[in-house]
Motif scaffolding. Structure first.
Motif, mmCIF file in Angstrom:
data_model
loop_
_atom_site.group_PDB
_atom_site.id
_atom_site.type_symbol
_atom_site.label_atom_id
_atom_site.label_comp_id
_atom_site.label_asym_id
_atom_site.label_seq_id
_atom_site.Cartn_x
_atom_site.Cartn_y
_atom_site.Cartn_z
ATOM 1 N N LYS A 40 0.806 -1.218 0.000
ATOM 2 C CA LYS A 40 0.000 0.000 0.000
ATOM 3 C C LYS A 40 0.844 1.275 0.000
ATOM 4 N N ALA A 41 2.151 1.128 0.242
ATOM 5 C CA ALA A 41 3.041 2.290 0.325
ATOM 6 C C ALA A 41 3.295 2.881 -1.060
ATOM 7 N N LYS A 42 3.799 4.102 -1.076
ATOM 8 C CA LYS A 42 4.174 4.754 -2.326
ATOM 9 C C LYS A 42 5.314 3.988 -2.978
ATOM 10 N N VAL A 43 5.420 4.122 -4.282
ATOM 11 C CA VAL A 43 6.438 3.388 -5.030
ATOM 12 C C VAL A 43 7.849 3.728 -4.539
ATOM 13 N N THR A 44 8.056 4.950 -4.053
ATOM 14 C CA THR A 44 9.383 5.313 -3.538
ATOM 15 C C THR A 44 9.728 4.497 -2.292
ATOM 16 N N LYS A 45 8.756 4.260 -1.434
ATOM 17 C CA LYS A 45 8.971 3.435 -0.244
ATOM 18 C C LYS A 45 9.196 1.980 -0.649
ATOM 19 N N GLN A 46 8.434 1.508 -1.625
ATOM 20 C CA GLN A 46 8.634 0.146 -2.111
ATOM 21 C C GLN A 46 10.055 -0.027 -2.644
ATOM 22 N N MET A 47 10.507 0.931 -3.434
ATOM 23 C CA MET A 47 11.853 0.865 -3.996
ATOM 24 C C MET A 47 12.897 0.906 -2.882
ATOM 25 N N GLU A 48 12.696 1.772 -1.916
ATOM 26 C CA GLU A 48 13.631 1.872 -0.788
ATOM 27 C C GLU A 48 13.789 0.519 -0.089
ATOM 28 N N ARG A 49 12.682 -0.132 0.203
ATOM 29 C CA ARG A 49 12.715 -1.418 0.902
ATOM 30 C C ARG A 49 13.318 -2.516 0.043
ATOM 31 N N ILE A 50 12.967 -2.548 -1.233
ATOM 32 C CA ILE A 50 13.522 -3.563 -2.126
ATOM 33 C C ILE A 50 15.039 -3.409 -2.220
ATOM 34 N N LEU A 51 15.499 -2.182 -2.355
ATOM 35 C CA LEU A 51 16.947 -1.962 -2.421
ATOM 36 C C LEU A 51 17.628 -2.315 -1.099
ATOM 37 N N PHE A 52 17.005 -1.974 0.009
ATOM 38 C CA PHE A 52 17.548 -2.310 1.323
ATOM 39 C C PHE A 52 17.694 -3.829 1.475
ATOM 40 N N LEU A 53 16.725 -4.579 0.943
ATOM 41 C CA LEU A 53 16.702 -6.032 1.088
ATOM 42 C C LEU A 53 17.334 -6.773 -0.092
ATOM 43 N N TRP A 54 17.847 -6.056 -1.082
ATOM 44 C CA TRP A 54 18.303 -6.669 -2.330
ATOM 45 C C TRP A 54 19.345 -7.766 -2.108
ATOM 46 N N GLU A 55 20.362 -7.510 -1.308
ATOM 47 C CA GLU A 55 21.393 -8.530 -1.085
ATOM 48 C C GLU A 55 20.805 -9.774 -0.425
ATOM 49 N N THR A 56 19.868 -9.587 0.467
ATOM 50 C CA THR A 56 19.200 -10.716 1.106
ATOM 51 C C THR A 56 18.372 -11.484 0.084
ATOM 52 N N LYS B 156 20.818 -13.571 -2.018
ATOM 53 C CA LYS B 156 21.329 -14.726 -1.275
ATOM 54 C C LYS B 156 20.249 -15.785 -1.100
ATOM 55 N N GLN B 157 19.056 -15.360 -0.727
ATOM 56 C CA GLN B 157 17.964 -16.304 -0.498
ATOM 57 C C GLN B 157 17.583 -17.012 -1.797
ATOM 58 N N ALA B 158 17.495 -16.272 -2.883
ATOM 59 C CA ALA B 158 17.117 -16.855 -4.175
ATOM 60 C C ALA B 158 18.134 -17.893 -4.640
ATOM 61 N N ALA B 159 19.377 -17.722 -4.243
ATOM 62 C CA ALA B 159 20.437 -18.630 -4.675
ATOM 63 C C ALA B 159 20.429 -19.964 -3.928
ATOM 64 N N ILE B 160 19.805 -20.016 -2.764
ATOM 65 C CA ILE B 160 19.923 -21.231 -1.948
ATOM 66 C C ILE B 160 18.631 -22.021 -1.775
ATOM 67 N N VAL B 161 17.506 -21.497 -2.247
ATOM 68 C CA VAL B 161 16.241 -22.209 -2.026
ATOM 69 C C VAL B 161 15.780 -22.898 -3.303
ATOM 70 N N ALA B 162 14.926 -23.868 -3.114
ATOM 71 C CA ALA B 162 14.348 -24.585 -4.245
ATOM 72 C C ALA B 162 13.236 -23.752 -4.885
ATOM 73 N N GLY B 163 12.954 -24.045 -6.131
ATOM 74 C CA GLY B 163 11.860 -23.384 -6.827
ATOM 75 C C GLY B 163 10.547 -23.605 -6.102
ATOM 76 N N GLY B 164 9.675 -22.624 -6.210
ATOM 77 C CA GLY B 164 8.379 -22.689 -5.557
ATOM 78 C C GLY B 164 8.356 -22.027 -4.194
ATOM 79 N N ALA B 165 9.521 -21.601 -3.709
ATOM 80 C CA ALA B 165 9.586 -20.946 -2.400
ATOM 81 C C ALA B 165 8.992 -19.546 -2.493
ATOM 82 N N MET B 166 8.364 -19.118 -1.392
ATOM 83 C CA MET B 166 7.734 -17.805 -1.327
ATOM 84 C C MET B 166 8.132 -17.116 -0.029
ATOM 85 N N PHE B 167 8.458 -15.820 -0.131
ATOM 86 C CA PHE B 167 8.897 -15.046 1.018
ATOM 87 C C PHE B 167 8.158 -13.715 1.061
#
Length: 132
Positions: free
Chosen positions: A88-104, A107-118
């Protein structure tokens, strides 16, 4: 990493991420790849057949609709869904959070099996796996 930004998020968000990560990741908006209005049960298996993709989405219906849920869980895709507050947040807040969490996310995408949801949280730095 190949990233699809779902239709319920701004194409501008996908374009900004693509510009930022040019040459490192491929980031496209769902409408660019499949056109507007495509159903989840249509694009999920197509994208999965192309290999491992990360999906950024605010569409939590995928976790509630049985056909969409099973299609995603049986795919090679890794889903990162914005929390309700972040969706529900503004796109700028969404971008801020995505960039903040990008490295995570990477890393998470590299180690989990397909079909995982976070879930991508509004405030925390912890990404939790979605359980139905």
């Amino acid at each position: 990493m190949k990233v699809l930004v779902d239709e319920n998020l701004s194409p501008a968000l996908a374009h900004a991420l693509q510009a930022l990560f040019q040459g490192e990741h491929t980031i496209v908006h769902l409408r660019e790849k499949f056109g507007p209005g495509v159903k989840d049960v249509e694009w999920i298996p197509v994208l999965s057949s192309e290999g491992r993709w990360v999906v950024l989405s605010g569409d939590r219906r995928i976790t509630r609709n049985e056909l969409e849920y099973q299609a995603f869980r049986n795919s090679r895709l890794i889903g990162f869904f914005l929390s309700r507050g972040l969706q529900k947040a503004k796109v700028t807040k969404q971008m801020e959070r995505i960039l903040f969490l990008w490295e995570t996310i990477e890393k998470q995408a590299a180690i989990v099996a397909g079909g995982a949801m976070f879930e991508l949280p509004m405030r925390s730095s912890l990404i939790e796996q979605l359980k139905r």
